[in-house]
Motif scaffolding. Structure first.
Motif, PDB file in Angstrom:
ATOM      1  N   ASN A   1      36.447 102.707   5.715  1.00 20.47           N
ATOM      2  CA  ASN A   1      35.063 102.778   5.604  1.00 20.47           C
ATOM      3  C   ASN A   1      34.415 102.913   4.335  1.00 20.47           C
ATOM      4  O   ASN A   1      34.612 103.543   3.338  1.00 20.47           O
ATOM      5  N   ALA A   2      33.192 102.045   3.967  1.00 24.65           N
ATOM      6  CA  ALA A   2      32.606 101.769   2.713  1.00 24.65           C
ATOM      7  C   ALA A   2      31.289 102.276   2.731  1.00 24.65           C
ATOM      8  O   ALA A   2      30.757 102.131   3.613  1.00 24.65           O
ATOM      9  N   PRO A   3      30.881 102.953   1.533  1.00 28.76           N
ATOM     10  CA  PRO A   3      29.542 103.462   1.594  1.00 28.76           C
ATOM     11  C   PRO A   3      28.606 102.359   1.562  1.00 28.76           C
ATOM     12  O   PRO A   3      27.272 102.589   1.741  1.00 28.76           O
ATOM     13  N   THR A   4      28.713 100.998   1.366  1.00 31.54           N
ATOM     14  CA  THR A   4      27.791  99.930   0.929  1.00 31.54           C
ATOM     15  C   THR A   4      28.653  98.747   0.917  1.00 31.54           C
ATOM     16  O   THR A   4      29.823  98.779   0.587  1.00 31.54           O
ATOM     17  N   LYS A   5      28.049  97.661   0.684  1.00 28.36           N
ATOM     18  CA  LYS A   5      28.651  96.416   0.504  1.00 28.36           C
ATOM     19  C   LYS A   5      29.456  96.423  -1.197  1.00 28.36           C
ATOM     20  O   LYS A   5      28.711  96.642  -2.057  1.00 28.36           O
ATOM     21  N   THR A   6      30.571  95.924  -0.943  1.00 24.74           N
ATOM     22  CA  THR A   6      31.322  95.968  -2.334  1.00 24.74           C
ATOM     23  C   THR A   6      32.639  95.184  -2.211  1.00 24.74           C
ATOM     24  O   THR A   6      32.764  94.560  -1.174  1.00 24.74           O
ATOM     25  N   VAL A   7      33.645  95.489  -3.122  1.00 24.48           N
ATOM     26  CA  VAL A   7      34.841  94.512  -3.216  1.00 24.48           C
ATOM     27  C   VAL A   7      36.027  95.551  -3.512  1.00 24.48           C
ATOM     28  O   VAL A   7      35.781  96.451  -4.289  1.00 24.48           O
ATOM     29  N   LEU A   8      37.000  95.427  -2.597  1.00 23.40           N
ATOM     30  CA  LEU A   8      38.341  96.119  -2.516  1.00 23.40           C
ATOM     31  C   LEU A   8      39.190  95.383  -3.326  1.00 23.40           C
ATOM     32  O   LEU A   8      39.240  94.033  -3.085  1.00 23.40           O
ATOM     33  N   GLN A   9      40.019  95.828  -4.049  1.00 21.20           N
ATOM     34  CA  GLN A   9      40.969  95.163  -4.877  1.00 21.20           C
ATOM     35  C   GLN A   9      42.325  95.858  -4.780  1.00 21.20           C
ATOM     36  O   GLN A   9      42.398  97.123  -4.747  1.00 21.20           O
ATOM     37  N   LEU A  10      43.404  95.146  -4.595  1.00 23.52           N
ATOM     38  CA  LEU A  10      44.641  95.821  -4.514  1.00 23.52           C
ATOM     39  C   LEU A  10      45.603  95.073  -5.663  1.00 23.52           C
ATOM     40  O   LEU A  10      45.860  93.953  -5.600  1.00 23.52           O
ATOM     41  N   PHE A  11      46.087  95.771  -6.660  1.00 15.83           N
ATOM     42  CA  PHE A  11      46.989  95.311  -7.877  1.00 15.83           C
ATOM     43  C   PHE A  11      48.327  95.738  -7.425  1.00 15.83           C
ATOM     44  O   PHE A  11      48.475  96.879  -6.613  1.00 15.83           O
ATOM     45  N   TYR A  12      49.142  95.027  -7.906  1.00 14.74           N
ATOM     46  CA  TYR A  12      50.556  95.162  -7.810  1.00 14.74           C
ATOM     47  C   TYR A  12      51.424  94.808  -9.045  1.00 14.74           C
ATOM     48  O   TYR A  12      51.130  94.098  -9.778  1.00 14.74           O
ATOM     49  N   ILE A  13      52.651  95.333  -9.040  1.00 10.45           N
ATOM     50  CA  ILE A  13      53.507  95.141 -10.204  1.00 10.45           C
ATOM     51  C   ILE A  13      54.785  94.587  -9.554  1.00 10.45           C
ATOM     52  O   ILE A  13      55.409  95.057  -8.628  1.00 10.45           O
ATOM     53  N   SER A  14      55.282  93.363 -10.101  1.00  7.96           N
ATOM     54  CA  SER A  14      56.433  92.826  -9.661  1.00  7.96           C
ATOM     55  C   SER A  14      57.203  92.207 -10.735  1.00  7.96           C
ATOM     56  O   SER A  14      57.940  93.220 -11.367  1.00  7.96           O
TER      57      SER A  14
ATOM     58  N   ASN B   1      55.711  91.500 -13.485  1.00 10.31           N
ATOM     59  CA  ASN B   1      54.755  91.866 -14.481  1.00 10.31           C
ATOM     60  C   ASN B   1      55.121  93.251 -15.087  1.00 10.31           C
ATOM     61  O   ASN B   1      55.654  94.197 -14.407  1.00 10.31           O
ATOM     62  N   THR B   2      54.676  93.699 -16.196  1.00  5.12           N
ATOM     63  CA  THR B   2      54.787  94.988 -16.751  1.00  5.12           C
ATOM     64  C   THR B   2      53.770  96.101 -16.465  1.00  5.12           C
ATOM     65  O   THR B   2      54.084  97.244 -16.522  1.00  5.12           O
ATOM     66  N   GLY B   3      52.524  95.931 -15.930  1.00  7.91           N
ATOM     67  CA  GLY B   3      51.550  96.558 -15.878  1.00  7.91           C
ATOM     68  C   GLY B   3      50.394  96.004 -14.829  1.00  7.91           C
ATOM     69  O   GLY B   3      50.604  94.660 -14.536  1.00  7.91           O
ATOM     70  N   PHE B   4      49.596  96.642 -14.521  1.00  7.88           N
ATOM     71  CA  PHE B   4      48.448  96.211 -13.360  1.00  7.88           C
ATOM     72  C   PHE B   4      47.701  95.298 -14.242  1.00  7.88           C
ATOM     73  O   PHE B   4      47.168  95.529 -15.394  1.00  7.88           O
ATOM     74  N   HIS B   5      47.510  94.005 -13.703  1.00  5.01           N
ATOM     75  CA  HIS B   5      46.800  92.915 -14.416  1.00  5.01           C
ATOM     76  C   HIS B   5      45.928  92.030 -13.229  1.00  5.01           C
ATOM     77  O   HIS B   5      46.358  91.928 -12.105  1.00  5.01           O
ATOM     78  N   LYS B   6      44.943  91.641 -13.711  1.00  4.81           N
ATOM     79  CA  LYS B   6      43.980  90.803 -12.839  1.00  4.81           C
ATOM     80  C   LYS B   6      44.445  89.709 -12.111  1.00  4.81           C
ATOM     81  O   LYS B   6      44.331  89.029 -11.117  1.00  4.81           O
ATOM     82  N   ASP B   7      45.727  88.915 -12.907  1.00 11.48           N
ATOM     83  CA  ASP B   7      46.508  87.944 -12.099  1.00 11.48           C
ATOM     84  C   ASP B   7      47.502  88.423 -11.186  1.00 11.48           C
ATOM     85  O   ASP B   7      47.778  87.526 -10.551  1.00 11.48           O
ATOM     86  N   TYR B   8      47.646  89.711 -10.975  1.00 13.16           N
ATOM     87  CA  TYR B   8      48.506  90.073  -9.870  1.00 13.16           C
ATOM     88  C   TYR B   8      47.695  91.025  -9.037  1.00 13.16           C
ATOM     89  O   TYR B   8      47.858  92.217  -9.039  1.00 13.16           O
ATOM     90  N   CYS B   9      46.609  90.476  -8.431  1.00 12.45           N
ATOM     91  CA  CYS B   9      45.821  91.353  -7.655  1.00 12.45           C
ATOM     92  C   CYS B   9      45.140  90.439  -6.567  1.00 12.45           C
ATOM     93  O   CYS B   9      45.008  89.166  -6.437  1.00 12.45           O
ATOM     94  N   VAL B  10      44.954  91.062  -5.447  1.00  8.87           N
ATOM     95  CA  VAL B  10      44.152  90.611  -4.358  1.00  8.87           C
ATOM     96  C   VAL B  10      42.988  91.150  -4.000  1.00  8.87           C
ATOM     97  O   VAL B  10      42.979  92.426  -4.083  1.00  8.87           O
ATOM     98  N   SER B  11      41.708  90.497  -3.636  1.00 12.62           N
ATOM     99  CA  SER B  11      40.617  91.332  -3.445  1.00 12.62           C
ATOM    100  C   SER B  11      39.861  90.844  -2.276  1.00 12.62           C
ATOM    101  O   SER B  11      40.111  89.681  -1.597  1.00 12.62           O
ATOM    102  N   ARG B  12      39.187  91.694  -1.555  1.00 13.16           N
ATOM    103  CA  ARG B  12      38.314  91.520  -0.272  1.00 13.16           C
ATOM    104  C   ARG B  12      36.927  91.866  -0.337  1.00 13.16           C
ATOM    105  O   ARG B  12      36.829  93.167  -0.789  1.00 13.16           O
ATOM    106  N   ASN B  13      35.879  91.288   0.112  1.00 12.10           N
ATOM    107  CA  ASN B  13      34.579  91.808   0.349  1.00 12.10           C
ATOM    108  C   ASN B  13      34.801  92.768   1.417  1.00 12.10           C
ATOM    109  O   ASN B  13      35.230  92.525   2.268  1.00 12.10           O
ATOM    110  N   LEU B  14      33.871  93.737   1.270  1.00 10.25           N
ATOM    111  CA  LEU B  14      33.762  94.908   2.259  1.00 10.25           C
ATOM    112  C   LEU B  14      32.074  94.945   2.518  1.00 10.25           C
ATOM    113  O   LEU B  14      31.539  94.774   1.990  1.00 10.25           O
ATOM    114  N   ILE B  15      32.315  95.031   3.916  1.00  7.03           N
ATOM    115  CA  ILE B  15      30.721  95.365   4.266  1.00  7.03           C
ATOM    116  C   ILE B  15      30.562  96.914   4.407  1.00  7.03           C
ATOM    117  O   ILE B  15      31.470  97.815   4.583  1.00  7.03           O
TER     118      ILE B  15
END
Length: 485
Positions: A417-430, A432-446
């Protein structure tokens, strides 16, 4: 003098009852019953649909303006005849603000009339309504939507404030209606009989959309075609309803359930005990049988709903456009399709819940995170969900004790449940050595409830996950975080 309070609930023929009361305003008044402020049935939408004559009371109860409500009720009672109030929103007042409701009405002689519907049919019909009028984009009912229509809980709660003799519970089943008719049934609740002097409304007052038009409407929600434009929404919904009716669907008690037979039986079993309690307490039925319609079962005539085809979508478009464009329908459609809108949405492939459940569970969040950003004020587990308070615009935390036993392919399911319209991001390490924007999936939230299912594929195992629930301040409720692979 009595006040008869028809509190719905939703999707139990309320619009038909309200149309009947409006059409028979003068007749009812002659018989000693006032239906004050009857709604306008000639609203240009093509069906005799309305919100009743008491929907405005919900906002007053919500703002705790009970004194204003008392003055309104007092003015109605000055006619010295019985008063009928009708609105589905009164069910939600009873559910959310029972103490305020009874603070107003306990000084009067009242009866509360509530129609209840078997939950598999109720929730299917509610989903239809959510898609039509609440911009729902998902293809399932969120938990809060189901909870808001839990009549068993609401009815039991009412008994803390009112005598049981003042509550009339009527099952919404044709076989259980008095004389097999909902209008006769309602009149019987208020002490009247249906006869030839009464005018009956149209046979179809508030049609549900069939599976094709419902999916078409959901796609319009995804595209935000009429977002924040109620006039456009009503016009489009009216055309979709007419299309449904002209294709011999959308009639009361016509089977148009969105759930599979298995899902329907699961819902029925889930509420079986509560329904028995309601039958015994409110209807004095020793056998505990609240609903009498036969249980759904697979047979040769049962058809599962097919997915909306491109051809069917075009046919619906032609129906919507034919009045305005008439001779230019084909060229107009070609222009629309050329933009790729329908084709893009209808051909879009994404993982569904049924696909997700085919894989074994490898991780569920059940421990408090320790590594989190300064913009998270608090994370706390509350029963089956996690409460996340974001004090800034960059809240995030690392998933605790993540299971690294995977081959680099994981499927993640998130309910939030989101308080407003926003963007969720899930970063992952495979690799790569740290969390980075190239290793991320994002979804718009209502704003409100969102369910997300997405897949991550890497050549090496996924070692760690970081969740950024949104980019705005506020309270997020994480109902579910599950990883399969």
């Amino acid at each position: 003098m009595k006040i008869y309070i028809h509190a719905g609930m939703g999707k139990t023929g309320s619009s038909a009852i309200q149309a009947f009361l409006t059409l028979n305003y003068e007749m009812l008044k002659k018989k000693g019953y006032l239906f004050p402020n009857p709604p306008n049935l000639h609203n240009g939408l093509g069906f005799q649909t309305s919100g009743g004559n008491a929907h405005f009371l919900y906002e007053l109860f919500k703002k705790n303006k009970t004194q204003n409500i008392k003055e309104i009720i007092k003015s109605f009672m000055s006619y010295n005849i019985n008063v009928i109030l009708s609105s589905e929103m009164l069910f939600h007042v009873l559910r959310i603000y029972p103490e305020r409701f009874f603070d107003v009405f306990n000084k009067y002689d009242y009866k509360i009339i509530i129609y209840v519907r078997r939950q598999d049919n109720l929730l299917s019909s509610c989903y239809n309504q959510f898609v039509k009028y609440e911009d729902m984009k998902s293809d399932f009912i969120p938990p809060h939507g189901e909870q808001a229509h839990d009549f068993c809980m609401t009815l039991k709660q009412i008994l803390d404030y009112s005598e049981i003799k003042k509550i009339i519970v009527r099952p919404y089943e044709k076989k259980q209606f008095y004389l097999g008719n909902i209008f006769a049934d309602f009149l019987n609740c208020i002490g009247l009989e249906l006869h030839n002097e009464f005018v009956l409304p149209e046979k179809i007052v508030n049609p549900s959309l069939d599976s094709n038009t419902l999916e078409f409407r959901r796609i319009l929600n995804i595209l935000e075609v009429d977002k924040d434009n109620l006039d456009a929404k009503y016009i489009i919904n009216n055309k979709l309803a007419k299309y449904t009716v002209e294709n011999n669907m959308g009639r009361p008690f016509q089977d148009n359930n969105i759930f599979s037979i298995k899902e329907r039986l699961e819902i029925i079993n889930k509420y079986a005990k509560e329904n028995e309690d309601i039958a015994r307490v409110f209807l004095n039925r020793e056998d505990g049988k609240l609903f009498c319609d036969p249980l759904p079962k697979e047979d040769k005539t049962h058809k599962t709903h097919e997915k909306l085809t491109f051809e069917k979508a075009v046919d619906i478009c032609k129906y919507i456009l034919k009045k305005k464009y008439q001779d230019n329908i084909e060229s107009t459609l070609i222009e629309i399709v050329a933009k790729g809108t329908l084709e893009k949405v209808l051909s879009h492939s994404s993982l569904e819940e049924s696909d997700f459940e085919k894989f074994p569970v490898i991780y569920k969040m059940n421990k408090n995170p320790t590594n989190m950003s300064k913009d998270i004020g608090k994370i706390k587990q509350k029963g089956d969900f996690w409460l996340i308070e974001a004090d800034g615009t960059d809240p995030y935390f690392t998933l605790p004790a993540f299971n690294k036993s995977n081959n680099g392919r994981i499927i993640v399911k998130i309910g939030i449940n989101a308080p407003t319209k926003t963007v969720l991001q899930l970063f992952y390490i495979s690799n790569n050595t740290g969390f980075h924007k190239d290793y991320c999936v994002s979804r718009n939230l209502i704003k409100g409830y969102n369910q997300l299912i997405f897949e991550i594929k890497e050549k090496a195992p996924i070692k760690s996950l970081r969740l950024d629930p949104g980019s705005t301040e506020g309270i997020y409720i994480l109902n579910e975080f599950e990883v399969r692979g």
